[in-house]
Design a protein around this motif. Sequence first.
Motif, PDB file in Angstrom:
ATOM      1  N   ILE A 165     104.515 -64.452  30.270  1.00  0.00           N
ATOM      2  CA  ILE A 165     103.832 -63.602  29.294  1.00  0.00           C
ATOM      3  C   ILE A 165     104.777 -62.530  28.755  1.00  0.00           C
ATOM      4  O   ILE A 165     104.813 -62.276  27.542  1.00  0.00           O
ATOM      5  CB  ILE A 165     102.563 -62.981  29.904  1.00  0.00           C
ATOM      6  N   ALA A 166     105.560 -61.929  29.628  1.00  0.00           N
ATOM      7  CA  ALA A 166     106.509 -60.910  29.176  1.00  0.00           C
ATOM      8  C   ALA A 166     107.515 -61.505  28.197  1.00  0.00           C
ATOM      9  O   ALA A 166     107.849 -60.895  27.184  1.00  0.00           O
ATOM     10  CB  ALA A 166     107.232 -60.297  30.371  1.00  0.00           C
ATOM     11  N   ARG A 167     107.970 -62.698  28.489  1.00  0.00           N
ATOM     12  CA  ARG A 167     108.925 -63.375  27.597  1.00  0.00           C
ATOM     13  C   ARG A 167     108.294 -63.661  26.237  1.00  0.00           C
ATOM     14  O   ARG A 167     108.900 -63.416  25.202  1.00  0.00           O
ATOM     15  CB  ARG A 167     109.393 -64.666  28.259  1.00  0.00           C
ATOM     16  N   TRP A 168     107.079 -64.193  26.242  1.00  0.00           N
ATOM     17  CA  TRP A 168     106.398 -64.481  24.977  1.00  0.00           C
ATOM     18  C   TRP A 168     106.219 -63.225  24.148  1.00  0.00           C
ATOM     19  O   TRP A 168     106.483 -63.210  22.963  1.00  0.00           O
ATOM     20  CB  TRP A 168     105.021 -65.079  25.236  1.00  0.00           C
ATOM     21  N   TRP A 169     105.731 -62.162  24.773  1.00  0.00           N
ATOM     22  CA  TRP A 169     105.400 -60.965  24.018  1.00  0.00           C
ATOM     23  C   TRP A 169     106.626 -60.166  23.613  1.00  0.00           C
ATOM     24  O   TRP A 169     106.615 -59.515  22.581  1.00  0.00           O
ATOM     25  CB  TRP A 169     104.418 -60.105  24.789  1.00  0.00           C
ATOM     26  N   SER A 170     107.685 -60.183  24.403  1.00  0.00           N
ATOM     27  CA  SER A 170     108.874 -59.407  24.046  1.00  0.00           C
ATOM     28  C   SER A 170     109.759 -60.162  23.062  1.00  0.00           C
ATOM     29  O   SER A 170     110.350 -59.580  22.169  1.00  0.00           O
ATOM     30  CB  SER A 170     109.680 -59.047  25.299  1.00  0.00           C
ATOM     31  N   ASP A 171     109.842 -61.459  23.235  1.00  0.00           N
ATOM     32  CA  ASP A 171     110.714 -62.281  22.389  1.00  0.00           C
ATOM     33  C   ASP A 171     110.125 -62.472  21.007  1.00  0.00           C
ATOM     34  O   ASP A 171     110.836 -62.481  20.012  1.00  0.00           O
ATOM     35  CB  ASP A 171     110.947 -63.631  23.072  1.00  0.00           C
ATOM     36  N   GLY A 172     108.838 -62.650  20.956  1.00  0.00           N
ATOM     37  CA  GLY A 172     108.208 -62.921  19.677  1.00  0.00           C
ATOM     38  C   GLY A 172     108.434 -64.350  19.234  1.00  0.00           C
ATOM     39  O   GLY A 172     107.550 -64.978  18.698  1.00  0.00           O
TER      40      GLY A 172
END
Length: 71
Positions: free
Chosen positions: A32-39
């Motif tokens: 989730i952190a990767r999805w939300w930070s990476d865009g």
Amino acid sequence: MKISLPNEQAIIQDAIQILHKAMKPSQMVVLIARWWSDGGNYLDQKKGWFANENIDSLAEKIKAFEQSKTN
């Protein structure tokens, strides 16, 4: 042909519940952190995910999926 879609928040909540059942909490948080930070670039990803699809084929798959959940 009409397909009703749930609101975005309901979709996110369902996805989080699925992830919670399928992954360790630490894995879920990293994802989730990767999805939300990476865009990411959804438009590029979408081309790969739906390369051989059109509106009618996607609608049929959605209907079949929804019917399989009610049977």
